[in-house]
Design a protein around this motif. Structure first.
Motif, mmCIF file in Angstrom:
data_model
loop_
_atom_site.group_PDB
_atom_site.id
_atom_site.type_symbol
_atom_site.label_atom_id
_atom_site.label_comp_id
_atom_site.label_asym_id
_atom_site.label_seq_id
_atom_site.Cartn_x
_atom_site.Cartn_y
_atom_site.Cartn_z
ATOM 1 N N GLU A 217 0.833 -1.204 0.000
ATOM 2 C CA GLU A 217 0.000 0.000 0.000
ATOM 3 C C GLU A 217 0.866 1.251 0.000
ATOM 4 O OE1 GLU A 217 -3.483 0.519 0.565
ATOM 5 O OE2 GLU A 217 -4.213 -1.533 0.801
ATOM 6 N N LEU A 218 1.952 1.223 0.757
ATOM 7 C CA LEU A 218 2.840 2.382 0.834
ATOM 8 C C LEU A 218 3.505 2.645 -0.515
ATOM 9 C CD1 LEU A 218 3.962 4.454 2.869
ATOM 10 C CD2 LEU A 218 5.877 2.898 3.242
ATOM 11 N N VAL A 219 3.953 1.570 -1.175
ATOM 12 C CA VAL A 219 4.574 1.706 -2.494
ATOM 13 C C VAL A 219 3.542 2.189 -3.511
ATOM 14 C CG1 VAL A 219 5.664 0.445 -4.384
ATOM 15 C CG2 VAL A 219 6.340 -0.024 -2.034
ATOM 16 N N GLY A 220 2.335 1.639 -3.463
ATOM 17 C CA GLY A 220 1.284 2.063 -4.388
ATOM 18 C C GLY A 220 0.922 3.525 -4.223
ATOM 19 N N THR A 221 0.879 3.984 -2.966
ATOM 20 C CA THR A 221 0.587 5.397 -2.708
ATOM 21 C C THR A 221 1.681 6.288 -3.273
ATOM 22 O OG1 THR A 221 -0.583 4.806 -0.674
ATOM 23 C CG2 THR A 221 0.099 7.093 -0.912
ATOM 24 N N SER A 222 2.925 5.887 -3.057
ATOM 25 C CA SER A 222 4.061 6.660 -3.561
ATOM 26 C C SER A 222 4.037 6.756 -5.086
ATOM 27 C CB SER A 222 5.370 6.023 -3.088
ATOM 28 O OG SER A 222 6.488 6.688 -3.623
ATOM 29 N N GLU A 223 3.571 5.700 -5.747
ATOM 30 C CA GLU A 223 3.563 5.689 -7.206
ATOM 31 C C GLU A 223 2.387 6.458 -7.794
ATOM 32 O OE1 GLU A 223 3.688 1.605 -8.350
ATOM 33 O OE2 GLU A 223 5.827 1.374 -7.892
ATOM 34 N N TYR A 224 1.282 6.569 -7.030
ATOM 35 C CA TYR A 224 0.094 7.217 -7.608
ATOM 36 C C TYR A 224 -0.084 8.675 -7.197
ATOM 37 C CZ TYR A 224 -4.563 7.824 -9.495
ATOM 38 O OH TYR A 224 -5.635 8.281 -10.232
ATOM 39 N N VAL A 225 0.416 9.048 -6.019
ATOM 40 C CA VAL A 225 0.232 10.422 -5.545
ATOM 41 C C VAL A 225 0.758 11.474 -6.534
ATOM 42 C CG1 VAL A 225 1.051 12.067 -3.796
ATOM 43 C CG2 VAL A 225 0.011 9.924 -3.097
ATOM 44 N N PRO A 226 1.851 11.229 -7.274
ATOM 45 C CA PRO A 226 2.286 12.231 -8.259
ATOM 46 C C PRO A 226 1.199 12.594 -9.277
ATOM 47 C CG PRO A 226 4.057 10.682 -7.879
ATOM 48 C CD PRO A 226 2.875 10.160 -7.120
ATOM 49 N N TYR A 227 0.332 11.665 -9.623
ATOM 50 C CA TYR A 227 -0.783 11.992 -10.524
ATOM 51 C C TYR A 227 -1.743 12.971 -9.851
ATOM 52 C CZ TYR A 227 0.774 8.030 -13.347
ATOM 53 O OH TYR A 227 1.508 7.162 -14.117
ATOM 54 N N ASN A 228 -1.949 12.765 -8.550
ATOM 55 C CA ASN A 228 -2.800 13.675 -7.784
ATOM 56 C C ASN A 228 -2.187 15.068 -7.735
ATOM 57 O OD1 ASN A 228 -3.242 15.016 -4.952
ATOM 58 N ND2 ASN A 228 -5.029 13.712 -5.225
ATOM 59 N N ILE A 229 -0.885 15.137 -7.468
ATOM 60 C CA ILE A 229 -0.198 16.429 -7.398
ATOM 61 C C ILE A 229 -0.262 17.151 -8.739
ATOM 62 C CG2 ILE A 229 2.039 17.524 -7.016
ATOM 63 C CD1 ILE A 229 2.704 15.217 -5.102
ATOM 64 N N HIS A 230 -0.052 16.407 -9.816
ATOM 65 C CA HIS A 230 -0.102 17.014 -11.150
ATOM 66 C C HIS A 230 -1.498 17.546 -11.456
ATOM 67 C CE1 HIS A 230 -0.788 16.806 -15.575
ATOM 68 N NE2 HIS A 230 0.335 17.477 -15.577
ATOM 69 N N ALA A 231 -2.535 16.794 -11.064
ATOM 70 C CA ALA A 231 -3.906 17.242 -11.318
ATOM 71 C C ALA A 231 -4.204 18.550 -10.587
ATOM 72 C CB ALA A 231 -4.894 16.156 -10.886
ATOM 73 N N VAL A 232 -3.742 18.637 -9.334
ATOM 74 C CA VAL A 232 -3.962 19.861 -8.550
ATOM 75 C C VAL A 232 -3.231 21.039 -9.183
ATOM 76 C CG1 VAL A 232 -3.550 20.962 -6.317
ATOM 77 C CG2 VAL A 232 -4.366 18.600 -6.408
ATOM 78 N N MET A 233 -1.995 20.823 -9.623
ATOM 79 C CA MET A 233 -1.215 21.895 -10.240
ATOM 80 C C MET A 233 -1.831 22.320 -11.577
ATOM 81 S SD MET A 233 2.613 20.410 -9.452
ATOM 82 C CE MET A 233 3.419 21.673 -10.439
ATOM 83 N N PHE A 234 -2.285 21.367 -12.361
ATOM 84 C CA PHE A 234 -2.890 21.677 -13.653
ATOM 85 C C PHE A 234 -4.161 22.499 -13.490
ATOM 86 C CE2 PHE A 234 -5.932 20.621 -17.014
ATOM 87 C CZ PHE A 234 -5.206 20.976 -18.147
ATOM 88 N N LEU A 235 -4.996 22.103 -12.546
ATOM 89 C CA LEU A 235 -6.240 22.837 -12.305
ATOM 90 C C LEU A 235 -5.958 24.235 -11.755
ATOM 91 C CD1 LEU A 235 -8.386 19.951 -10.771
ATOM 92 C CD2 LEU A 235 -8.748 21.069 -12.976
ATOM 93 N N ALA A 236 -4.897 24.369 -10.931
ATOM 94 C CA ALA A 236 -4.547 25.682 -10.383
ATOM 95 C C ALA A 236 -4.140 26.644 -11.496
ATOM 96 C CB ALA A 236 -3.433 25.533 -9.365
ATOM 97 N N VAL A 237 -3.404 26.140 -12.487
ATOM 98 C CA VAL A 237 -2.999 26.984 -13.617
ATOM 99 C C VAL A 237 -4.215 27.433 -14.418
ATOM 100 C CG1 VAL A 237 -1.708 27.001 -15.786
ATOM 101 C CG2 VAL A 237 -0.710 25.943 -13.767
ATOM 102 N N GLN A 238 -5.251 26.586 -14.452
ATOM 103 C CA GLN A 238 -6.474 26.944 -15.165
ATOM 104 C C GLN A 238 -7.358 27.896 -14.366
ATOM 105 O OE1 GLN A 238 -6.476 25.771 -18.277
ATOM 106 N NE2 GLN A 238 -4.587 24.707 -17.687
ATOM 107 N N GLY A 239 -6.951 28.158 -13.112
ATOM 108 C CA GLY A 239 -7.710 29.095 -12.283
ATOM 109 C C GLY A 239 -8.654 28.433 -11.302
#
Length: 208
Positions: free
Chosen positions: A51-73
Protein backbone atom coordinates in the motif's frame (compact mmCIF):
# COMPACT_ATOMS: atom_id res chain seq x y z
CA UNK A 1 -13.32 22.43 -5.81
CA UNK A 2 -12.82 19.07 -4.18
CA UNK A 3 -10.66 16.17 -5.33
CA UNK A 4 -11.01 12.64 -4.01
CA UNK A 5 -8.48 9.85 -4.56
CA UNK A 6 -8.69 6.15 -3.71
CA UNK A 7 -5.55 3.99 -3.60
CA UNK A 8 -5.34 0.28 -2.95
CA UNK A 9 -2.96 -2.64 -3.48
CA UNK A 10 -3.42 -6.40 -3.67
CA UNK A 11 -0.47 -8.10 -2.01
CA UNK A 12 1.39 -10.97 -3.79
CA UNK A 13 -1.37 -11.66 -6.31
CA UNK A 14 0.62 -12.18 -9.57
CA UNK A 15 2.58 -15.44 -10.11
CA UNK A 16 5.92 -13.66 -9.56
CA UNK A 17 4.60 -12.54 -6.14
CA UNK A 18 4.86 -8.85 -6.87
CA UNK A 19 2.15 -6.55 -5.64
CA UNK A 20 -0.78 -5.92 -7.92
CA UNK A 21 -1.83 -2.35 -7.36
CA UNK A 22 -4.80 -0.44 -8.66
CA UNK A 23 -2.66 2.55 -7.78
CA UNK A 24 -5.78 4.62 -7.67
CA UNK A 25 -8.65 6.56 -9.09
CA UNK A 26 -9.46 10.26 -8.88
CA UNK A 27 -12.82 11.98 -9.04
CA UNK A 28 -14.32 15.42 -8.53
CA UNK A 29 -17.91 14.32 -8.05
CA UNK A 30 -19.15 12.30 -11.02
CA UNK A 31 -17.19 9.64 -12.85
CA UNK A 32 -13.43 9.31 -12.78
CA UNK A 33 -11.02 11.92 -14.11
CA UNK A 34 -8.10 9.48 -13.89
CA UNK A 35 -7.67 5.76 -13.19
CA UNK A 36 -4.58 3.58 -13.24
CA UNK A 37 -3.95 -0.11 -12.66
CA UNK A 38 -0.66 -1.93 -12.94
CA UNK A 39 1.86 -4.23 -11.33
CA UNK A 40 4.43 -2.95 -8.90
CA UNK A 41 8.06 -3.12 -10.01
CA UNK A 42 9.36 -4.69 -6.81
CA UNK A 43 8.50 -7.42 -4.35
CA UNK A 44 7.19 -6.30 -0.99
CA UNK A 45 7.11 -8.13 2.33
CA UNK A 46 3.59 -7.20 3.46
CA UNK A 47 0.29 -5.68 2.40
CA UNK A 48 1.21 -2.53 4.33
CA UNK A 49 4.39 -2.12 2.32
CA UNK A 50 2.46 -2.75 -0.93
CA UNK A 51 0.00 0.00 0.00
CA UNK A 52 2.84 2.38 0.83
CA UNK A 53 4.57 1.71 -2.49
CA UNK A 54 1.28 2.06 -4.39
CA UNK A 55 0.59 5.40 -2.71
CA UNK A 56 4.06 6.66 -3.56
CA UNK A 57 3.56 5.69 -7.21
CA UNK A 58 0.09 7.22 -7.61
CA UNK A 59 0.23 10.42 -5.54
CA UNK A 60 2.29 12.23 -8.26
CA UNK A 61 -0.78 11.99 -10.52
CA UNK A 62 -2.80 13.68 -7.78
CA UNK A 63 -0.20 16.43 -7.40
CA UNK A 64 -0.10 17.01 -11.15
CA UNK A 65 -3.91 17.24 -11.32
CA UNK A 66 -3.96 19.86 -8.55
CA UNK A 67 -1.21 21.90 -10.24
CA UNK A 68 -2.89 21.68 -13.65
CA UNK A 69 -6.24 22.84 -12.31
CA UNK A 70 -4.55 25.68 -10.38
CA UNK A 71 -3.00 26.98 -13.62
CA UNK A 72 -6.47 26.94 -15.17
CA UNK A 73 -7.71 29.09 -12.28
CA UNK A 74 -9.41 26.37 -10.23
CA UNK A 75 -8.04 26.21 -6.70
CA UNK A 76 -8.54 23.02 -4.75
CA UNK A 77 -10.52 23.54 -1.56
CA UNK A 78 -10.19 19.94 -0.42
CA UNK A 79 -7.83 17.16 -1.51
CA UNK A 80 -8.53 13.83 0.23
CA UNK A 81 -6.80 10.49 -0.24
CA UNK A 82 -8.64 7.38 0.96
CA UNK A 83 -6.99 4.11 2.00
CA UNK A 84 -8.18 1.01 3.83
CA UNK A 85 -4.90 0.05 5.53
CA UNK A 86 -4.47 1.70 8.92
CA UNK A 87 -0.78 0.82 9.23
CA UNK A 88 0.15 2.42 5.91
CA UNK A 89 -1.88 5.51 6.82
CA UNK A 90 0.10 5.93 10.05
CA UNK A 91 3.39 5.54 8.18
CA UNK A 92 2.33 8.10 5.57
CA UNK A 93 1.40 10.57 8.29
CA UNK A 94 4.27 9.95 10.72
CA UNK A 95 7.04 8.66 8.46
CA UNK A 96 9.66 6.44 10.07
CA UNK A 97 8.29 7.24 13.52
CA UNK A 98 5.59 4.64 12.84
CA UNK A 99 7.97 2.02 11.43
CA UNK A 100 8.44 -1.22 13.34
CA UNK A 101 10.91 -4.05 12.96
CA UNK A 102 8.95 -5.32 9.97
CA UNK A 103 9.07 -2.03 8.07
CA UNK A 104 12.36 -0.34 8.99
CA UNK A 105 13.88 -1.54 5.69
CA UNK A 106 11.51 0.51 3.51
CA UNK A 107 13.33 3.05 1.37
CA UNK A 108 12.95 6.72 2.30
CA UNK A 109 11.71 7.53 -1.21
CA UNK A 110 8.36 5.97 -0.32
CA UNK A 111 7.83 8.49 2.48
CA UNK A 112 7.66 11.60 0.32
CA UNK A 113 3.88 11.54 0.83
CA UNK A 114 4.48 12.62 4.43
CA UNK A 115 5.98 15.90 3.18
CA UNK A 116 2.78 16.64 1.26
CA UNK A 117 0.69 15.83 4.31
CA UNK A 118 2.84 18.07 6.53
CA UNK A 119 2.43 20.95 4.06
CA UNK A 120 -1.35 20.55 4.11
CA UNK A 121 -1.53 19.72 0.41
CA UNK A 122 -3.10 16.33 1.06
CA UNK A 123 -5.41 14.80 3.65
CA UNK A 124 -5.28 11.05 4.22
CA UNK A 125 -8.38 9.40 5.65
CA UNK A 126 -9.40 5.85 6.37
CA UNK A 127 -11.91 4.22 4.03
CA UNK A 128 -13.71 0.96 4.90
CA UNK A 129 -12.94 -1.88 2.51
CA UNK A 130 -16.54 -2.06 1.30
CA UNK A 131 -16.24 1.56 0.11
CA UNK A 132 -12.76 1.29 -1.40
CA UNK A 133 -13.25 2.25 -5.04
CA UNK A 134 -9.73 1.15 -6.02
CA UNK A 135 -10.72 -2.46 -5.21
CA UNK A 136 -12.39 -2.46 -8.61
CA UNK A 137 -8.92 -2.41 -10.20
CA UNK A 138 -7.21 -4.91 -7.88
CA UNK A 139 -9.74 -7.55 -6.83
CA UNK A 140 -12.35 -9.73 -8.59
CA UNK A 141 -15.42 -7.99 -7.19
CA UNK A 142 -18.75 -9.72 -7.74
CA UNK A 143 -22.46 -9.07 -7.52
CA UNK A 144 -23.78 -5.87 -5.97
CA UNK A 145 -20.30 -4.60 -5.03
CA UNK A 146 -19.09 -4.89 -8.62
CA UNK A 147 -22.16 -3.17 -10.05
CA UNK A 148 -21.94 -0.31 -7.54
CA UNK A 149 -18.28 0.40 -8.25
CA UNK A 150 -18.85 0.09 -12.00
CA UNK A 151 -21.71 2.58 -11.94
CA UNK A 152 -19.68 5.09 -9.90
CA UNK A 153 -16.66 4.79 -12.19
CA UNK A 154 -18.82 5.18 -15.30
CA UNK A 155 -20.52 8.24 -13.83
CA UNK A 156 -23.97 6.68 -13.50
CA UNK A 157 -23.92 7.25 -9.73
CA UNK A 158 -22.27 10.03 -7.67
CA UNK A 159 -19.20 9.38 -5.55
CA UNK A 160 -21.08 10.76 -2.54
CA UNK A 161 -22.28 7.19 -2.02
CA UNK A 162 -18.74 6.29 -0.93
CA UNK A 163 -17.94 9.41 1.10
CA UNK A 164 -18.42 9.46 4.89
CA UNK A 165 -21.83 10.72 5.98
CA UNK A 166 -22.27 13.56 8.48
CA UNK A 167 -23.20 10.98 11.12
CA UNK A 168 -20.01 9.01 10.51
CA UNK A 169 -17.90 12.18 10.69
CA UNK A 170 -19.52 13.19 14.01
CA UNK A 171 -18.95 9.71 15.45
CA UNK A 172 -15.31 9.79 14.32
CA UNK A 173 -14.82 13.21 15.92
CA UNK A 174 -16.51 12.04 19.14
CA UNK A 175 -14.31 8.93 19.30
CA UNK A 176 -11.22 11.05 18.71
CA UNK A 177 -12.19 13.48 21.49
CA UNK A 178 -12.94 10.57 23.86
CA UNK A 179 -9.56 9.01 23.11
CA UNK A 180 -7.75 12.30 23.75
CA UNK A 181 -9.66 12.78 27.01
CA UNK A 182 -8.77 9.27 28.18
CA UNK A 183 -5.11 9.85 27.33
CA UNK A 184 -5.07 13.10 29.31
CA UNK A 185 -6.87 11.43 32.23
CA UNK A 186 -4.41 8.53 32.16
CA UNK A 187 -1.43 10.90 32.13
CA UNK A 188 -2.92 12.93 34.99
CA UNK A 189 -3.49 9.77 37.05
CA UNK A 190 0.07 8.62 36.42
CA UNK A 191 1.42 12.03 37.44
CA UNK A 192 -0.51 11.96 40.69
CA UNK A 193 0.58 8.40 41.41
CA UNK A 194 4.22 9.30 40.72
CA UNK A 195 3.97 12.33 43.00
CA UNK A 196 2.55 10.19 45.83
CA UNK A 197 5.36 7.66 45.40
CA UNK A 198 7.93 10.46 45.46
CA UNK A 199 6.44 11.88 48.66
CA UNK A 200 6.38 8.42 50.25
CA UNK A 201 10.03 7.76 49.34
CA UNK A 202 11.11 11.11 50.73
CA UNK A 203 9.27 10.34 53.94
CA UNK A 204 11.07 6.99 54.29
CA UNK A 205 14.46 8.57 53.63
CA UNK A 206 13.80 11.24 56.25
CA UNK A 207 12.74 8.60 58.79
CA UNK A 208 9.22 9.92 59.14
Amino acid sequence: MELYTWIDASYATPPDMRGQTGEGAMSMGWGMMHCKSGKQKLNTKSSTESELVGTSEYVPYNIHAVMFLAVQGYLMRKNVLYQDNQSSIRMEKNGRNSCTGNSRHINIRYFFVKDRVDKGELIIEYCPTEKMLADFFTKPLQGRQFKLMRDIIMGHKPISILLPTIKERVEKLSNSCATNFNDVLHEDTNDRFSQKNKTYREALLNGK
